[in-house]
Each structure stands twice: as structure tokens, then as C-alpha cells.
Design a protein around this motif. Structure first.
Motif, short mmCIF file in Angstrom:
data_model
loop_
_atom_site.label_atom_id
_atom_site.label_comp_id
_atom_site.label_asym_id
_atom_site.label_seq_id
_atom_site.Cartn_x
_atom_site.Cartn_y
_atom_site.Cartn_z
N VAL A 179 6.54 6.72 -7.43
CA VAL A 179 6.45 5.32 -6.98
C VAL A 179 5.00 4.98 -6.68
O VAL A 179 4.37 5.64 -5.86
CB VAL A 179 7.33 5.09 -5.74
CG1 VAL A 179 7.05 3.74 -5.11
CG2 VAL A 179 8.81 5.22 -6.11
N SER A 180 4.48 3.97 -7.35
CA SER A 180 3.10 3.54 -7.09
C SER A 180 3.10 2.34 -6.15
O SER A 180 4.02 1.52 -6.17
CB SER A 180 2.40 3.16 -8.39
OG SER A 180 2.23 4.30 -9.22
N VAL A 206 0.81 -1.22 0.00
CA VAL A 206 0.00 0.00 0.00
C VAL A 206 0.85 1.27 0.00
O VAL A 206 0.34 2.36 -0.26
CB VAL A 206 -0.95 0.00 1.23
CG1 VAL A 206 -1.97 1.12 1.14
CG2 VAL A 206 -1.67 -1.34 1.34
N ILE A 207 2.15 1.16 0.24
CA ILE A 207 3.00 2.33 0.45
C ILE A 207 3.24 3.09 -0.86
O ILE A 207 3.51 2.50 -1.90
CB ILE A 207 4.36 1.91 1.05
CG1 ILE A 207 4.15 1.17 2.37
CG2 ILE A 207 5.27 3.12 1.25
CD1 ILE A 207 3.53 2.00 3.45
N GLN A 208 3.18 4.43 -0.80
CA GLN A 208 3.56 5.30 -1.91
C GLN A 208 4.38 6.46 -1.34
O GLN A 208 3.86 7.51 -1.02
CB GLN A 208 2.33 5.84 -2.66
CG GLN A 208 2.71 6.67 -3.88
CD GLN A 208 1.51 7.24 -4.61
OE1 GLN A 208 0.43 7.40 -4.04
NE2 GLN A 208 1.68 7.57 -5.88
N PRO A 209 5.71 6.26 -1.24
CA PRO A 209 6.53 7.28 -0.58
C PRO A 209 6.71 8.56 -1.38
O PRO A 209 6.89 9.63 -0.80
CB PRO A 209 7.87 6.58 -0.36
CG PRO A 209 7.86 5.39 -1.24
CD PRO A 209 6.47 5.07 -1.57
N ILE A 210 6.70 8.48 -2.72
CA ILE A 210 6.81 9.67 -3.58
C ILE A 210 5.86 9.49 -4.75
O ILE A 210 5.38 8.39 -5.03
CB ILE A 210 8.25 9.89 -4.10
CG1 ILE A 210 8.74 8.68 -4.90
CG2 ILE A 210 9.21 10.23 -2.96
CD1 ILE A 210 10.06 8.88 -5.61
N PHE A 227 12.36 1.12 -3.75
CA PHE A 227 12.27 2.45 -3.14
C PHE A 227 11.51 2.39 -1.83
O PHE A 227 11.89 3.03 -0.85
CB PHE A 227 11.60 3.43 -4.11
CG PHE A 227 11.81 4.86 -3.73
CD1 PHE A 227 12.86 5.59 -4.24
CD2 PHE A 227 10.95 5.49 -2.83
CE1 PHE A 227 13.06 6.91 -3.88
CE2 PHE A 227 11.13 6.81 -2.46
CZ PHE A 227 12.20 7.53 -2.99
N ILE A 228 10.44 1.62 -1.81
CA ILE A 228 9.65 1.48 -0.59
C ILE A 228 10.49 0.89 0.54
O ILE A 228 10.54 1.42 1.66
CB ILE A 228 8.41 0.61 -0.85
CG1 ILE A 228 7.41 1.36 -1.74
CG2 ILE A 228 7.75 0.18 0.46
CD1 ILE A 228 6.32 0.49 -2.32
N LEU A 229 11.19 -0.21 0.26
CA LEU A 229 12.00 -0.86 1.30
C LEU A 229 13.29 -0.09 1.57
O LEU A 229 13.76 -0.04 2.71
CB LEU A 229 12.33 -2.30 0.86
CG LEU A 229 11.12 -3.23 0.63
CD1 LEU A 229 11.61 -4.62 0.22
CD2 LEU A 229 10.24 -3.30 1.87
N ARG A 253 -10.16 9.35 -13.04
CA ARG A 253 -9.30 8.43 -12.32
C ARG A 253 -8.84 9.07 -11.02
O ARG A 253 -8.89 10.29 -10.85
CB ARG A 253 -8.08 8.08 -13.15
CG ARG A 253 -7.15 9.26 -13.39
CD ARG A 253 -6.28 9.09 -14.63
NE ARG A 253 -5.28 10.14 -14.73
CZ ARG A 253 -5.55 11.37 -15.13
NH1 ARG A 253 -6.78 11.72 -15.47
NH2 ARG A 253 -4.59 12.27 -15.20
N VAL A 254 -8.39 8.24 -10.11
CA VAL A 254 -7.73 8.72 -8.90
C VAL A 254 -6.43 9.40 -9.31
O VAL A 254 -5.65 8.84 -10.10
CB VAL A 254 -7.44 7.56 -7.93
CG1 VAL A 254 -6.59 8.02 -6.76
CG2 VAL A 254 -8.74 6.94 -7.44
N ILE A 255 -6.16 10.60 -8.81
CA ILE A 255 -4.92 11.27 -9.20
C ILE A 255 -3.72 10.51 -8.65
O ILE A 255 -3.81 9.82 -7.63
CB ILE A 255 -4.89 12.75 -8.74
CG1 ILE A 255 -4.93 12.86 -7.21
CG2 ILE A 255 -6.03 13.53 -9.38
CD1 ILE A 255 -4.72 14.28 -6.72
N ARG A 256 -2.63 10.63 -9.37
CA ARG A 256 -1.46 9.79 -9.11
C ARG A 256 -0.97 9.87 -7.67
O ARG A 256 -0.59 8.87 -7.07
CB ARG A 256 -0.34 10.19 -10.07
CG ARG A 256 0.86 9.28 -10.07
CD ARG A 256 1.83 9.70 -11.14
NE ARG A 256 2.97 8.79 -11.22
CZ ARG A 256 3.96 8.93 -12.10
NH1 ARG A 256 3.95 9.92 -12.97
NH2 ARG A 256 4.97 8.08 -12.11
#
Length: 388
Positions: A38-39, A31-35, A149-151, A85-88
Motif C-alpha cells: 500500500v502506497s 502519508v500513511i503506508q501501513p504495509i 486499507f489505510i482507513l 529511487r526511494v525504496i518502496r
């Protein structure tokens, strides 16, 4: 005419490969989106599923019923002509649908498309399935780099797994291959799959040049750092100089200076920096500055394509000096699929080659990747050119 076995096999394997990439993840990782760039892994799983549902099942299978009426809104990426759509930036704010629901969505679409293809097939559907397969392969690479990137931005530096090798070592010496002045043909000329941005075969005039057989190594890049490369404004574009000052950039992404020694976060965890592997996770800005420091330059994408059979490539996406622009006679595909490449041909740089994260059978010598010049979460590196 029913679907060919090879196409169906490729479709099913691609779907399976994506889920295998996600197998080491914990539920919280999805579920993480740090920037913004990154999706969340959960979103990639849903978006690649929506692509097949939107462009094939909903249009060609008259008996198909969408898995959920609002999933198109959640998992559309940038297709303005398809709908809202849901914005990025908000992809990481959605706890629902849950991970298990997204996997149910994948299974539903995969099984329905398999059944549909086994009974219904024509050239148009073949083309769309093939595009969908390669679209998902693109997202397999994005999954790996987004997971990293998440980890990699977690202070615990958790491992993704013990097997992903991202830093192949080389003991070859640097040699320069001379390419003679001449007129060369550029663009894809085969009969297999390619993207529309590779088409419009055309001729270019190249001056004589020499291109290095090896990518720039960590060892060479460390010399650049130790020589004050990040502190010498004369090496950088004005925009790049603002970038490194505003973001306090002092080394490639994932490099950590600990007790006087550099370490690099990898998908196998935090490791001592390997000196004889290719530098990676650098921006175009950094690639350009390094080339300036060496008194050399980056190749244009045309120089790279003409010379690529003279060296080994594929471990790093290689920054070029070329702006991402349409080829002469480029024709954007009609409809929503025309948004796939053409609308991004502004303010970006072309990268060539592929990387350790690129999926199997998903790159060619004519493949044109493209990113904004400050981005470096992909496995990006550089190769040098000398003028003669």
C-alpha cells in the motif's frame, strides 16, 4: 500537427479524476503506508505526475525545467533504467514534500504538458500520453484500494464517503455455461489502446468445460468458513497453509466477527455483511481452497477470455489458474517502458475482468492483471469451472 482534442480532453479529465478520488481525505490520510503493498495517497499523486514529466516533458520539451531536481528520486517506482529511487517500504516515511507541494507539482506538470501538447504532437508523443493516461487510471484504482486499507485498518473504521458502492447485489441463480472443445484465438486484436502483455495473438486448445455465470457470493463463502474450510489442510497448497497459519487468516480481508455476526468494512464504513453480493478481498490461495471445497476449480485465463461474453463481469478482479507468463511472440517494449509489464512475469497469478474500483474505459476482455497469490487488498473474487 497539434494534439487531438480527444486526447487532450482525456488527459485533463484523468488528472482531474485522480484528485477527485482524494477529495474526501484529510491531510493526515495522505502519508500513511501501513504495509509494503500500500502506497501513501500522496505518493500516487506524485508518481503519476513524475511519469508524464519523466517520459514526455523532460525528453521532448526542450524548454522544460523540472519542478524539483529530486522529485524523480522520490516518485520513481520501479524503473531501474531511469535512475535511483526511494525504496518502496520507505514511501510512508517521507513527510516532505508536503501534500500542498505535491499538488503544486501536479498543477505545474499538467499545465506544462497541456501547453506542450497544444503546440507539439506526433505519433510517438501520442503513444506516450496514452500510456500515461492509462498508467494514471491504474493508480486511480490503487488509490481507492490503498485508501480503503489505510482507513480499514484504523480501529475507528472511518468512512471514505457515503457514495462509493462496492457491493452490488445479485439475485440471479447460478448457471453453468458449456464451452465446446476447440482451438480459440487469445489476445487483443483491436485498434485501440492495450498493454503489451495482451499482445502476441495466438491459438490455444481448450477441452470442453462449463463456467459459472455468477461470481461466488458471500453467502457461499460463509458456508465454506462455517464448514471449517480454513482449518482443513487438505484444501490448501502447502505454501498457502503456512500463510494462513502464520498470519492467522480465518476470513476474507475486512470481515469482522462481532457478537456472532459478520460485518465488513467498506468505504462507507463498517456494515453488516451482505450475503447476496460477490465475495471480495480474497487471495488466490483462498480462491483455490474454496474451489477445492466445492469439488470444482478456477478457470484458466484462456477459458475466461473465451467465455467472458456469456456472463457479466467487472465488479471483481477474478483469480485464474494461470501463471503470469508472456504470450508466444510477446515483444517487450524497448527502453524504460519495457519495464512496465515484462519484468514481472514470474511468481504471479493472472486476474481477469476489472472491479468496482477500476476506472472508466480502463478494462477489456483481454486485460491481464497480475498479483502475487497471497495478496487481497484489491477487489478480488472468483468464478468456478466444472470439468465435463
Amino acid at each position: 500537427m497539434i494534439v487531438t482534442d480527444s486526447l487532450l480532453t482525456s488527459f485533463l479529465k484523468t488528472r482531474s479524476d485522480t484528485e477527485e478520488i482524494c477529495a474526501p481525505l484529510e491531510t493526515e490520510d495522505y502519508v500513511i503506508q501501513p504495509i509494503v503493498d500500500v502506497s501513501p495517497p500522496k505518493w500516487h499523486l506524485g508518481h503519476t505526475t513524475w511519469f508524464f514529466e519523466e517520459f514526455i516533458l523532460s525528453k521532448y520539451d526542450t524548454n522544460y525545467k523540472r519542478f524539483h531536481p529530486e522529485y524523480a528520486y522520490v516518485f520513481n517506482s520501479y524503473y531501474e533504467s531511469v535512475g535511483k529511487r526511494v525504496i518502496r517500504t520507505n514511501r510512508g516515511n517521507l513527510s516532505r514534500p508536503t501534500v500542498s507541494q505535491v499538488y503544486q507539482y501536479r498543477d505545474y506538470v499538467t499545465s506544462h504538458l497541456q501547453a506542450f501538447l497544444e503546440e507539439n504532437f506526433d505519433e510517438k508523443i501520442n503513444e506516450l500520453v496514452e500510456i500515461g493516461i492509462h498508467h494514471e487510471k491504474q493508480h486511480q484504482e490503487l488509490l481507492l484500494t490503498d485508501i480503503k486499507f489505510i482507513l480499514g485498518n484504523n480501529p475507528l473504521f472511518p468512512k471514505y464517503n457515503e457514495t462509493f458502492t462496492e457491493n452490488p447485489e445479485s439475485n440471479q441463480s447460478n448457471e453453468y455455461v458449456t464451452i465446446q472443445e476447440g482451438i480459440y484465438e487469445i489476445g487483443y486484436q483491436g485498434n485501440d489502446f492495450c498493454y503489451d502483455n495482451e499482445l502476441g495473438v495466438h491459438r490455444v486448445l481448450l477441452e470442453e468445460y462449463a463456467i459459472c455465470n455468477e461470481l461466488v457470493s458471500n453467502n457461499e463463502y460463509l458456508d465454506f468458513i462455517n464448514d471449517g474450510g480454513y482449518n482443513d489442510s487438505l484444501l490448501w497448497h502447502a505454501e498457502a497453509w503456512d500463510w494462513i497459519k502464520n498470519d492467522n487468516i480465518q476470513a476474507p480481508l475486512y470481515w469482522h466477527l462481532i457478537d456472532g455476526q459478520y460485518y465488513q468494512y467498506t468505504l462507507q464504513g463498517l456494515k453488516a455483511l451482505k450475503l447476496n453480493t460477490s465475495v471480495t478481498h480474497i487471495s488466490y490461495y483462498e480462491a483455490f481452497a474454496f474451489a477445492q471445497w466445492k469439488g470444482q476449480r478456477l478457470p484458466t485465463e484462456f477459458e475466461w477470455e473465451v467465455a467472458q461474453h456469456q456472463f457479466k463481469w467487472g465488479s471483481r478482479w477474478e483469480w485464474t489458474e494461470s501463471a503470469y507468463l508472456p504470450y508466444p511472440n510477446y515483444k517487450k517494449a524497448p527502453g524504460a517502458l519495457g519495464e512496465y509489464n515484462g519484468k514481472f512475469m514470474v511468481n504471479q497469478k493472472v486476474l481477469r475482468g476489472g472491479s468496482v474500483a477500476t476506472s472508466q474505459d480502463h478494462t477489456r476482455s483481454t486485460y491481464r492483471n497480475f498479483f502475487h497469490p497471497n495478496l487481497r487488498w484489491q477487489f478480488t473474487g472468483l468464478r468456478l469451472v466444472k470439468n465435463i
